[in-house]
Write a protein that holds these residues in place. Sequence first.
Motif, short mmCIF file in Angstrom:
data_model
loop_
_atom_site.label_atom_id
_atom_site.label_comp_id
_atom_site.label_asym_id
_atom_site.label_seq_id
_atom_site.Cartn_x
_atom_site.Cartn_y
_atom_site.Cartn_z
N HIS A 120 10.39 39.18 51.83
CA HIS A 120 10.74 40.36 51.18
C HIS A 120 11.90 40.86 52.10
O HIS A 120 11.60 40.97 53.31
CB HIS A 120 9.72 41.38 51.11
CG HIS A 120 8.49 41.06 50.32
ND1 HIS A 120 8.66 41.29 48.96
CD2 HIS A 120 7.33 40.36 50.64
CE1 HIS A 120 7.22 40.92 48.22
NE2 HIS A 120 6.80 40.22 49.33
N ASP B 197 18.70 44.32 50.83
CA ASP B 197 20.09 43.88 50.99
C ASP B 197 20.86 44.98 51.77
O ASP B 197 20.30 45.83 52.21
CB ASP B 197 20.59 43.58 49.15
CG ASP B 197 20.34 44.76 48.52
OD1 ASP B 197 20.38 46.06 49.13
OD2 ASP B 197 20.61 44.62 47.21
N GLN C 34 13.39 29.17 42.31
CA GLN C 34 12.97 30.19 41.27
C GLN C 34 11.46 30.80 41.49
O GLN C 34 10.73 29.82 41.97
CB GLN C 34 13.41 29.81 39.83
CG GLN C 34 14.70 29.61 39.69
CD GLN C 34 15.48 30.65 39.45
OE1 GLN C 34 15.30 31.70 39.06
NE2 GLN C 34 16.50 30.47 40.05
N ASN D 42 18.37 47.79 48.99
CA ASN D 42 17.49 47.52 47.87
C ASN D 42 16.66 46.35 48.27
O ASN D 42 17.07 45.47 48.97
CB ASN D 42 18.17 47.05 46.46
CG ASN D 42 19.00 48.23 46.00
OD1 ASN D 42 18.72 49.49 45.99
ND2 ASN D 42 20.28 48.13 45.68
N GLU D 43 15.12 46.46 47.98
CA GLU D 43 14.27 45.39 48.35
C GLU D 43 14.59 44.05 47.30
O GLU D 43 14.62 44.33 46.28
CB GLU D 43 12.84 45.85 48.36
CG GLU D 43 11.87 44.54 48.71
CD GLU D 43 10.48 44.96 48.73
OE1 GLU D 43 9.51 44.17 48.54
OE2 GLU D 43 10.23 46.31 48.87
N THR D 44 14.46 42.88 47.97
CA THR D 44 14.70 41.74 46.91
C THR D 44 13.58 40.67 47.55
O THR D 44 12.83 40.91 48.60
CB THR D 44 15.96 41.25 46.97
OG1 THR D 44 16.07 40.08 46.19
CG2 THR D 44 16.49 40.51 48.49
N GLN D 45 13.07 39.61 46.67
CA GLN D 45 12.19 38.48 47.17
C GLN D 45 12.93 37.41 47.07
O GLN D 45 13.70 36.95 45.96
CB GLN D 45 11.03 38.61 46.25
CG GLN D 45 10.29 39.90 46.46
CD GLN D 45 9.01 39.73 45.17
OE1 GLN D 45 9.05 38.78 44.27
NE2 GLN D 45 8.16 40.79 45.26
N ILE D 46 12.70 36.64 47.95
CA ILE D 46 13.06 34.88 48.02
C ILE D 46 11.78 34.30 47.89
O ILE D 46 10.96 34.36 48.99
CB ILE D 46 13.96 34.64 49.29
CG1 ILE D 46 15.40 35.60 49.11
CG2 ILE D 46 14.19 33.25 49.23
CD1 ILE D 46 15.99 35.40 50.26
#
Length: 133
Positions: free
Chosen positions: A22, A25, A42, A29-33
């Motif tokens: 988690h 950016d 993916q 904003n939170e993003t997941q990898i």
Amino acid sequence: MSWPFECLRCLHVWEEDFLVRHLLDVHGNETQIWLSSGVAVQPPWSGSCCPGCGAYHVTSFPSGYLARHPELMAAPDPEPAPLLGPATEPPDGLPAVVRATLPGRLLVALGVPIALFVGYELYAAVAAPVAHH
């Protein structure tokens, strides 16, 4: 995090391990990898491929589902077939699988008459009018 999958074509069941990072950016904003074996991939619910038959018609189960239903994991994971390599003898007691050559023969059976027809039409359209002048 372990994700269980089932192929809807060959009914093979398997699990894949993923690591979720988690991150924030530059705008907060939170993003997941999603990582599998240290490589960004993916998410598990998008575009999974069956290791048994290669089909993309795959469904996933909730995490921990196979631990509660061990009867689904009766067969071990199949060994993936090598893409290229030397021919190997089948194990004792198993018949050798012979690959049918029908597609190649079918292409020749259809391709030769079509090529002859197109060649004749080109000859009739180009060479024949020039010969009459």
